[in-house]
Design a protein around this motif. Sequence first.
Motif, PDB file in Angstrom:
ATOM      1  N   ALA A  30     -49.953  77.701 -55.015  1.00  0.00           N
ATOM      2  CA  ALA A  30     -49.127  77.803 -56.214  1.00  0.00           C
ATOM      3  C   ALA A  30     -47.690  78.146 -55.855  1.00  0.00           C
ATOM      4  O   ALA A  30     -47.410  78.622 -54.760  1.00  0.00           O
ATOM      5  CB  ALA A  30     -49.709  78.889 -57.115  1.00  0.00           C
ATOM      6  N   TRP A  32     -44.226  80.356 -56.177  1.00  0.00           N
ATOM      7  CA  TRP A  32     -44.112  81.822 -56.069  1.00  0.00           C
ATOM      8  C   TRP A  32     -44.352  82.495 -57.424  1.00  0.00           C
ATOM      9  O   TRP A  32     -45.047  83.504 -57.521  1.00  0.00           O
ATOM     10  CB  TRP A  32     -42.735  82.191 -55.527  1.00  0.00           C
ATOM     11  CG  TRP A  32     -42.559  83.658 -55.366  1.00  0.00           C
ATOM     12  CD1 TRP A  32     -42.001  84.537 -56.250  1.00  0.00           C
ATOM     13  CD2 TRP A  32     -42.990  84.460 -54.249  1.00  0.00           C
ATOM     14  NE1 TRP A  32     -42.046  85.816 -55.757  1.00  0.00           N
ATOM     15  CE2 TRP A  32     -42.643  85.797 -54.533  1.00  0.00           C
ATOM     16  CE3 TRP A  32     -43.629  84.162 -53.037  1.00  0.00           C
ATOM     17  CZ2 TRP A  32     -42.913  86.832 -53.642  1.00  0.00           C
ATOM     18  CZ3 TRP A  32     -43.896  85.206 -52.156  1.00  0.00           C
ATOM     19  CH2 TRP A  32     -43.548  86.520 -52.468  1.00  0.00           C
ATOM     20  N   ASP A  33     -43.770  81.922 -58.484  1.00  0.00           N
ATOM     21  CA  ASP A  33     -43.903  82.530 -59.805  1.00  0.00           C
ATOM     22  C   ASP A  33     -45.339  82.534 -60.298  1.00  0.00           C
ATOM     23  O   ASP A  33     -45.678  83.275 -61.215  1.00  0.00           O
ATOM     24  CB  ASP A  33     -43.029  81.776 -60.817  1.00  0.00           C
ATOM     25  CG  ASP A  33     -41.554  81.995 -60.530  1.00  0.00           C
ATOM     26  OD1 ASP A  33     -41.235  82.971 -59.814  1.00  0.00           O
ATOM     27  OD2 ASP A  33     -40.733  81.190 -61.002  1.00  0.00           O
ATOM     28  N   GLN A  34     -46.167  81.665 -59.721  1.00  0.00           N
ATOM     29  CA  GLN A  34     -47.559  81.589 -60.169  1.00  0.00           C
ATOM     30  C   GLN A  34     -48.489  82.443 -59.319  1.00  0.00           C
ATOM     31  O   GLN A  34     -49.679  82.525 -59.604  1.00  0.00           O
ATOM     32  CB  GLN A  34     -48.031  80.135 -60.136  1.00  0.00           C
ATOM     33  CG  GLN A  34     -47.286  79.266 -61.146  1.00  0.00           C
ATOM     34  CD  GLN A  34     -47.501  77.782 -60.898  1.00  0.00           C
ATOM     35  OE1 GLN A  34     -47.577  77.347 -59.751  1.00  0.00           O
ATOM     36  NE2 GLN A  34     -47.566  77.014 -61.968  1.00  0.00           N
ATOM     37  N   THR A  36     -50.239  85.788 -57.807  1.00  0.00           N
ATOM     38  CA  THR A  36     -50.581  87.087 -58.374  1.00  0.00           C
ATOM     39  C   THR A  36     -49.764  88.161 -57.662  1.00  0.00           C
ATOM     40  O   THR A  36     -49.283  87.943 -56.536  1.00  0.00           O
ATOM     41  CB  THR A  36     -52.071  87.389 -58.165  1.00  0.00           C
ATOM     42  OG1 THR A  36     -52.311  87.515 -56.758  1.00  0.00           O
ATOM     43  CG2 THR A  36     -52.939  86.271 -58.727  1.00  0.00           C
ATOM     44  N   ARG A  40     -48.367  88.101 -53.725  1.00  0.00           N
ATOM     45  CA  ARG A  40     -46.956  88.313 -53.348  1.00  0.00           C
ATOM     46  C   ARG A  40     -46.831  89.505 -52.414  1.00  0.00           C
ATOM     47  O   ARG A  40     -46.088  89.472 -51.439  1.00  0.00           O
ATOM     48  CB  ARG A  40     -46.117  88.566 -54.601  1.00  0.00           C
ATOM     49  CG  ARG A  40     -45.983  87.363 -55.479  1.00  0.00           C
ATOM     50  CD  ARG A  40     -45.087  87.689 -56.649  1.00  0.00           C
ATOM     51  NE  ARG A  40     -45.223  86.705 -57.706  1.00  0.00           N
ATOM     52  CZ  ARG A  40     -44.603  86.763 -58.858  1.00  0.00           C
ATOM     53  NH1 ARG A  40     -43.789  87.757 -59.109  1.00  0.00           N
ATOM     54  NH2 ARG A  40     -44.764  85.832 -59.766  1.00  0.00           N
TER      55      ARG A  40
ATOM     56  N   PRO B  77     -57.987  85.590 -57.654  1.00  0.00           N
ATOM     57  CA  PRO B  77     -56.791  85.566 -58.484  1.00  0.00           C
ATOM     58  C   PRO B  77     -56.798  86.726 -59.471  1.00  0.00           C
ATOM     59  O   PRO B  77     -57.763  86.931 -60.195  1.00  0.00           O
ATOM     60  CB  PRO B  77     -56.872  84.212 -59.208  1.00  0.00           C
ATOM     61  CG  PRO B  77     -57.852  83.415 -58.418  1.00  0.00           C
ATOM     62  CD  PRO B  77     -58.793  84.398 -57.810  1.00  0.00           C
TER      63      PRO B  77
END
Lengths: 146, 129
Positions: A30, A32-34, A36, A40, B77
């Motif tokens: 994904a 970076w903004d997506q 978790t 990150r 996630p």
Amino acid sequence: MSASRLRLIAVTLPLLLWGHAAIAQSAPPAAWDQLTPAQRDLLIAPVRERWNSADASTRERMLENARRWQAMTPAERAQARHGMHSWKHLPPEQREEVRALYNKLRSLPEADRQALRERWKEMSPEQRRRWAAENPAPSRDSGRER
Amino acid sequence: MNRQQDPLDDAALRALYRRSQGTISPQTTARLHRARHAALQAADTPRFGWRLPLAAGFAAVFALAIGLRLALPGDTPGGSAPAPAPALAAATPAGPLDDELGDALAGLEESPDFYRWLADNETTLLALE
């Protein structure tokens, strides 16, 4: 359950499970903004570790360097990355020589810079080592807190 | 296709079967019995030999591998992960990921202007070395 059905399950179940794993692995990462917060955090862990081990002046230097990277054009960044790649492959002694020369050149007026460049070209490796020892760049080792 | 059986045909076939049985010699009957017995015994033993346990074993290994993958904190996630291990220490020293992370750190250690200068002058600087 008949034996043939058992055999069918035994053969297809691993394939299904393997397919699931293959699909999961082939999914594109994904943006970076997506990511978790945990993902990150995992990615920036080396920088955080370095930051936490640095003293105040080193942290300031790291921030300033990050700002400079941001301010550069893509072409300048590419050139800087090229230099960084060369830097990574230099032995420690030669790194010190190069850093010493860079710092000295920055402190000199343009005419003296050119003269030093010419001198440097003529120097033997041993002369360069001696010159670097006499004109050391600011130490980087003091930048880690214990 | 008409699958209904005619009772007359059925009776005729049974009569024919009984008549045929009467003409089979005792030796042939005994041989047929032995063959039938051997066939039944073979059916009772596992028909797949080592193949079924092997396939089931593979299935179990795959299931375990998937389970472990899902249990890893980085793969969950939104899940809360424990304090991440330093990626530089965990990565293979010569791996591409390690190179990328090493670049990220090296980019902060020295000024990018210094790196540009090095790129501009490396031929001169590193000559004779």
